[in-house]
Design an enzyme around this catalytic site. Structure first.
Site, short mmCIF file in Angstrom:
data_model
loop_
_atom_site.label_atom_id
_atom_site.label_comp_id
_atom_site.label_asym_id
_atom_site.label_seq_id
_atom_site.Cartn_x
_atom_site.Cartn_y
_atom_site.Cartn_z
N HIS A 96 -2.99 -7.25 4.10
CA HIS A 96 -3.00 -5.94 3.43
C HIS A 96 -2.76 -6.16 1.94
O HIS A 96 -2.39 -7.26 1.51
CB HIS A 96 -1.94 -5.00 4.02
CG HIS A 96 -0.53 -5.46 3.81
ND1 HIS A 96 0.05 -6.49 4.52
CD2 HIS A 96 0.41 -5.02 2.95
CE1 HIS A 96 1.29 -6.67 4.11
NE2 HIS A 96 1.54 -5.78 3.15
N HIS B 220 -1.60 -4.49 -2.16
CA HIS B 220 -0.78 -3.56 -2.94
C HIS B 220 -1.25 -3.56 -4.39
O HIS B 220 -1.78 -4.55 -4.88
CB HIS B 220 0.70 -3.99 -2.95
CG HIS B 220 1.35 -4.00 -1.62
ND1 HIS B 220 1.80 -2.85 -1.00
CD2 HIS B 220 1.65 -5.02 -0.78
CE1 HIS B 220 2.35 -3.16 0.15
NE2 HIS B 220 2.27 -4.48 0.31
N HIS C 41 -5.58 -10.05 -8.10
CA HIS C 41 -6.76 -10.11 -7.23
C HIS C 41 -6.84 -11.43 -6.46
O HIS C 41 -7.92 -12.00 -6.27
CB HIS C 41 -8.04 -9.84 -8.03
CG HIS C 41 -8.19 -8.40 -8.37
ND1 HIS C 41 -7.51 -7.82 -9.42
CD2 HIS C 41 -8.89 -7.41 -7.77
CE1 HIS C 41 -7.83 -6.53 -9.46
NE2 HIS C 41 -8.65 -6.25 -8.46
N CYS D 260 2.97 -5.37 8.57
CA CYS D 260 2.87 -6.14 7.32
C CYS D 260 2.57 -7.62 7.55
O CYS D 260 2.32 -8.36 6.60
CB CYS D 260 4.15 -5.98 6.50
SG CYS D 260 4.35 -4.31 5.85
N GLU E 9 6.24 -2.20 -4.70
CA GLU E 9 5.05 -1.97 -3.88
C GLU E 9 4.67 -0.50 -3.93
O GLU E 9 3.64 -0.11 -3.40
CB GLU E 9 5.32 -2.39 -2.44
CG GLU E 9 5.53 -3.87 -2.29
CD GLU E 9 5.72 -4.28 -0.85
OE1 GLU E 9 5.65 -3.42 0.06
OE2 GLU E 9 5.94 -5.48 -0.62
#
Length: 126
Positions: free
Chosen positions: A30, A32, A71, A26, A115
């Protein structure tokens, strides 16, 4: 009638982050599809409509806060340059930004950020 009225709504946003000092996967970039749930409460309904706050207004306020995250690479946002963009800190960020939008008599109980369906972080004030 005396008591406490509570309203709960849900929404979602998509964002990327990397957790500093995590020492695991993590820590890498990355993303979610974060789920968000909030609850507000109050003791008095508006006299004209006998509602605490219109769901439409509450959803609008939450969407305004979530639009600042949606975003985005969270680490680039000023707040998350100071605080690690963990689910806990994202919940705190949403709480602080949403609370300031609520009218008098409507109080924010908690913000939950997930998440996934099995991993949730909550923030509420003491």
């Amino acid at each position: 009638m005396e008591g406490i009225y509570r309203l709960r709504i849900k929404d979602k946003f998509s964002a990327a982050h990397s957790l500093r000092n995590y020492n695991g996967k993590c820590e890498e970039l990355h993303g979610h599809n974060f789920g968000v749930e909030i609850e507000v409460y109050g003791k008095e309904l508006r006299k004209d409509t006998e509602i605490l706050i219109d769901f439409k207004i509450l959803k609008k306020f939450l969407k305004e806060v979530l639009n600042s995250l949606d975003h985005k690479f969270l680490n680039d946002l000023q707040y998350f340059q100071k605080y690690n963009p963990s689910s806990e800190n994202i919940a705190c960020y949403i709480y602080k930004n949403l609370q300031s939008k609520l009218p008098s008599g409507v109080n924010l109980k908690y913000v939950m950020v997930s998440e996934g369906e099995n991993s949730m972080a909550f923030f509420e004030e003491d």
